[in-house]
Design a protein around this motif. Structure first.
Motif, PDB file in Angstrom:
ATOM      1  N   MET A  80      49.980 103.053  56.796  1.00 18.02           N
ATOM      2  CA  MET A  80      48.945 103.625  55.949  1.00 18.02           C
ATOM      3  C   MET A  80      48.103 102.574  55.237  1.00 18.02           C
ATOM      4  SD  MET A  80      51.151 103.378  53.151  1.00 18.02           S
ATOM      5  CE  MET A  80      50.329 104.460  52.067  1.00 18.02           C
ATOM      6  N   SER A 117      56.444  95.858  47.674  1.00 19.48           N
ATOM      7  CA  SER A 117      55.877  97.111  48.165  1.00 19.48           C
ATOM      8  C   SER A 117      56.940  97.893  48.932  1.00 19.48           C
ATOM      9  CB  SER A 117      54.686  96.814  49.086  1.00 19.48           C
ATOM     10  OG  SER A 117      54.304  97.975  49.766  1.00 19.48           O
ATOM     11  N   ALA A 118      57.634  97.186  49.803  1.00 23.76           N
ATOM     12  CA  ALA A 118      58.604  97.862  50.664  1.00 23.76           C
ATOM     13  C   ALA A 118      59.795  98.400  49.863  1.00 23.76           C
ATOM     14  CB  ALA A 118      59.094  96.896  51.745  1.00 23.76           C
ATOM     15  N   SER A 130      51.241  98.349  45.118  1.00 22.32           N
ATOM     16  CA  SER A 130      50.668  98.175  46.468  1.00 22.32           C
ATOM     17  C   SER A 130      49.920  99.439  46.905  1.00 22.32           C
ATOM     18  CB  SER A 130      51.763  97.824  47.472  1.00 22.32           C
ATOM     19  OG  SER A 130      52.579  98.950  47.750  1.00 22.32           O
ATOM     20  N   LEU A 131      50.429 100.591  46.479  1.00 27.80           N
ATOM     21  CA  LEU A 131      49.766 101.846  46.863  1.00 27.80           C
ATOM     22  C   LEU A 131      48.401 101.990  46.187  1.00 27.80           C
ATOM     23  CD1 LEU A 131      52.917 104.123  46.738  1.00 27.80           C
ATOM     24  CD2 LEU A 131      51.409 103.950  48.711  1.00 27.80           C
ATOM     25  N   SER A 186      56.081  99.022  44.130  1.00 33.46           N
ATOM     26  CA  SER A 186      55.568  99.819  45.254  1.00 33.46           C
ATOM     27  C   SER A 186      54.272 100.511  44.868  1.00 33.46           C
ATOM     28  CB  SER A 186      56.597 100.876  45.677  1.00 33.46           C
ATOM     29  OG  SER A 186      57.748 100.248  46.163  1.00 33.46           O
ATOM     30  N   GLY A 229      61.583 100.107  47.182  1.00 33.48           N
ATOM     31  CA  GLY A 229      61.162 101.061  46.161  1.00 33.48           C
ATOM     32  C   GLY A 229      62.157 102.194  46.035  1.00 33.48           C
ATOM     33  N   LEU A 230      61.664 103.303  45.535  1.00 39.36           N
ATOM     34  CA  LEU A 230      62.539 104.469  45.367  1.00 39.36           C
ATOM     35  C   LEU A 230      63.143 104.865  46.705  1.00 39.36           C
ATOM     36  CD1 LEU A 230      60.172 106.479  43.009  1.00 39.36           C
ATOM     37  CD2 LEU A 230      62.249 105.242  42.372  1.00 39.36           C
ATOM     38  N   GLY A 231      62.412 104.615  47.776  1.00 39.14           N
ATOM     39  CA  GLY A 231      62.883 104.940  49.129  1.00 39.14           C
ATOM     40  C   GLY A 231      64.183 104.227  49.462  1.00 39.14           C
ATOM     41  N   ASN A 232      64.360 103.013  48.966  1.00 40.28           N
ATOM     42  CA  ASN A 232      65.595 102.268  49.256  1.00 40.28           C
ATOM     43  C   ASN A 232      66.721 102.692  48.349  1.00 40.28           C
ATOM     44  OD1 ASN A 232      63.148 100.617  49.651  1.00 40.28           O
ATOM     45  ND2 ASN A 232      64.588  99.250  50.638  1.00 40.28           N
ATOM     46  N   PHE A 291      58.491 104.800  55.767  1.00 39.67           N
ATOM     47  CA  PHE A 291      58.278 104.954  54.327  1.00 39.67           C
ATOM     48  C   PHE A 291      58.818 103.725  53.598  1.00 39.67           C
ATOM     49  CE2 PHE A 291      59.276 106.437  50.049  1.00 39.67           C
ATOM     50  CZ  PHE A 291      58.093 107.092  49.716  1.00 39.67           C
ATOM     51  N   SER A 292      60.045 103.351  53.966  1.00 43.36           N
ATOM     52  CA  SER A 292      60.694 102.263  53.256  1.00 43.36           C
ATOM     53  C   SER A 292      59.982 100.927  53.481  1.00 43.36           C
ATOM     54  CB  SER A 292      62.155 102.166  53.698  1.00 43.36           C
ATOM     55  OG  SER A 292      62.825 101.251  52.899  1.00 43.36           O
ATOM     56  N   SER A 298      56.824 100.596  54.010  1.00 47.37           N
ATOM     57  CA  SER A 298      55.413 100.773  53.613  1.00 47.37           C
ATOM     58  C   SER A 298      54.457 100.682  54.801  1.00 47.37           C
ATOM     59  CB  SER A 298      54.977  99.713  52.584  1.00 47.37           C
ATOM     60  OG  SER A 298      55.819  99.685  51.505  1.00 47.37           O
ATOM     61  N   TYR A 326      54.690 109.883  44.256  1.00 50.73           N
ATOM     62  CA  TYR A 326      55.543 108.759  43.872  1.00 50.73           C
ATOM     63  C   TYR A 326      55.546 108.600  42.338  1.00 50.73           C
ATOM     64  CZ  TYR A 326      57.837 104.434  45.395  1.00 50.73           C
ATOM     65  OH  TYR A 326      58.752 103.452  45.673  1.00 50.73           O
ATOM     66  N   MET A 357      51.805 108.995  58.005  1.00 56.49           N
ATOM     67  CA  MET A 357      52.317 107.629  58.182  1.00 56.49           C
ATOM     68  C   MET A 357      52.723 107.359  59.616  1.00 56.49           C
ATOM     69  SD  MET A 357      54.631 106.918  54.833  1.00 56.49           S
ATOM     70  CE  MET A 357      54.647 105.142  54.897  1.00 56.49           C
TER      71      MET A 357
HETATM   72  N1  PHE Z   1      58.178 101.530  50.510  1.00 58.81           N
HETATM   73  C1  PHE Z   1      58.188 102.222  49.268  1.00 58.81           C
HETATM   74  C2  PHE Z   1      59.607 102.723  49.001  1.00 58.81           C
HETATM   75  O1  PHE Z   1      60.500 102.503  49.751  1.00 58.81           O
HETATM   76  C3  PHE Z   1      57.215 103.358  49.225  1.00 58.81           C
HETATM   77  C4  PHE Z   1      55.873 103.045  49.785  1.00 58.81           C
HETATM   78  C5  PHE Z   1      55.437 103.721  50.876  1.00 58.81           C
HETATM   79  C6  PHE Z   1      55.095 102.027  49.234  1.00 58.81           C
HETATM   80  C7  PHE Z   1      54.224 103.399  51.451  1.00 58.81           C
HETATM   81  C8  PHE Z   1      53.896 101.702  49.812  1.00 58.81           C
HETATM   82  C9  PHE Z   1      53.470 102.383  50.920  1.00 58.81           C
HETATM   83  O2  PHE Z   1      59.855 103.357  48.032  1.00 58.81           O
END
Ligand code: PHE
Length: 447
Positions: free
Chosen positions: A231, A20-21, A322-323, A319, A23-26, A225-226, A228, A104, A387
């Motif tokens: 939320m 979950s953590a 999990s969302l 990710s 993801g595209l954010g990383n 965000f990264s 998760s 996303y 968030m």
């Molecule tokens: N953490 C995920 C990312 O880094 C995005 C995400 C945000 C997933 C919130 C779940 C909840 O891309």
């Protein structure tokens, strides 16, 4: 009612939560944020935020989820039965996960599109302008994004329908090691490029003069965000964690792997950008335009481009799973829908909002909120406000509403693990994290 499903093993829990953590954010947001905001200095600030706010909040969410054994709304109802308003945090979380999922999946749609193009070696021989024109063209297309978003949401829903153990856990356990392996291969390749040292220098050299209030809020937003957080997604996963699992070590493992992957992504991106004389620019263009062009110039480019987009797709998928799980668990527990129905309804609603989000990127679109495209508005509303506020309220709930003895009981597995750390953690949750998050939130409005 059948017994609630749970994750089957420690590795399964970590793979799912890290899935979950990570993801595209990383992979493409973190390196760009770091590069633009003081490199190593941003990273130090980011690490501080992860330790002082991210880790305690993650522990708090796991505690809320596991103690109640419920979805984000049901969890607050169960833990604070007398004061209904706390469940508002849960509603806000479920709503926020739905908003995030929509934009996303828009980006995930581009990823699927690029994966398809790299499979057919489409990028071969194209210059940057052509790929850029192509990418902008995709923004203005109607059916192509809809198709790739549909494919992506379908795969996400497929995993969710299979359930917690046979779906989320099983696929995370396969996909996360694959993701890590791909990233290592790409990092090794990047480190052997001629200007690797220069690129890494730019990424990690600290420039403290760039640390301003705005950078702090960016780092906080990026960390939440990264990881998760804020939320309800990790409350949801927390409800599947076994009673004898050590929540601190799980949360710590997730924070470490998330940060490690973000650094590895920077190690992949910056040497490549410097070697080919490109200023690392905004995330979208870097990932979907510059990198395919760079890969094409490298030996073995077809292979590296292909595995890069496979990496992005996998990161996005675990990710988005999990969302989607957060609203699905909410619908099954609060509105008593079957898992299948809950998944189908949530997936359809996501698809509709996602299509609106991607269509809002057309030139001259009327689909705007406060002057921003629906796509950007969804991102801003969820990442900058919902968030962080959700995270703050969650941590206040643990520190000031939930009984200390209940928290300690859950956190130490009924007193079976004695951790010197628990008092420090409680102190951070009660005082340090809420104050720090509030200060950072306020600086945002002082501009
Ligand atoms: N953490 C995920 C990312 O880094 C995005 C995400 C945000 C997933 C919130 C779940 C909840 O891309």
């Amino acid at each position: 009612m059948s017994k609630k499903e749970s994750f089957g093993s420690k590795f399964g829990i970590i793979a799912a939560a890290a899935g979950s953590a990570i993801g595209l954010g990383n992979i493409y947001r973190f390196p760009c944020e770091a590069g633009a905001n003081g490199g190593g200095a941003f990273f130090i600030v980011y690490l501080g935020i992860v330790l002082l706010m991210g880790l305690p909040l993650m522990v708090s969410e796991f505690v809320i989820g596991r103690r109640s054994g419920k979805n984000p709304v049901g969890a607050f109802k169960a833990l604070a039965p007398a004061s209904k308003s706390w469940s508002g945090i849960g509603y806000m979380g479920v709503f926020c996960s739905f908003l995030i999922l929509a934009f996303y999946c828009t980006v995930a749609g581009w990823t699927i599109d690029s994966l398809g193009k790299s499979i057919i070696n489409y990028y071969h021989g194209l210059d940057k302008d052509t790929i850029l024109a192509d990418f902008n063209g995709l923004m203005n297309e109607t059916w192509q994004p809809i198709l790739s978003e549909g494919i992506f949401i379908f795969i996400t829903a497929f995993v969710i329908i299979k359930g917690v153990k046979q779906g989320i856990e099983k696929y995370s356990k396969i996909l996360m090691p694959v993701l890590f392996g791909i990233l290592i291969v790409l990092a090794i390749k990047s480190l052997t490029l001629p200007k690797a040292a220069e690129g890494i220098g730019f990424f990690l050299k600290p420039d403290f003069s760039k640390i301003t209030g705005k950078v702090l809020i960016n780092a906080l937003g990026q960390a939440f965000f990264s990881l998760s957080l804020g939320m309800g997604v990790l409350i949801t996963y927390g409800s599947y964690i076994a009673k004898n699992d050590n929540l601190t070590s799980t949360a710590f493992a997730v924070c470490v792997s998330d940060t490690l992957i973000a650094i590895l992504a920077g190690i992949v991106i910056f040497p490549a950008a410097f070697t080919f004389g490109i200023q690392p620019e905004a995330g979208n263009e870097l990932a979907f335009v510059t990198l395919p062009m760079l890969f094409d110039k490298m030996a073995g480019g077809y292979f590296f481009c292909l595995i890069f987009f496979l990496l992005l797709t996998i990161a996005a998928l675990t990710s988005s799973i999990s969302l989607l799980e957060a609203p699905v668990l909410f619908l099954t527990e609060e509105l008593h829908l079957s898992r299948k129905k809950a998944t189908i309804y949530s997936a359809i609603a996501t698809f509709v909002l996602c299509v609106i989000s991607s269509e809002s990127l057309h030139d001259g679109t009327p689909l705007k909120i406060f002057g921003f495209s629906v796509f950007s508005a969804l991102d801003m509303i969820s990442s900058n406000f919902l968030m962080t506020i959700g995270g703050l309220l969650t941590i206040l709930f643990i520190g000031w509403k939930m009984k200390k003895s209940d928290f300690m009981d859950e956190y130490t597995n009924g007193g079976t693990i004695s951790m010197g750390l628990r008092k420090i953690m409680y102190f951070i949750i009660r005082f340090i994290a809420p104050v720090a998050i509030t200060i950072i939130l306020i600086t945002q409005f002082m501009k």
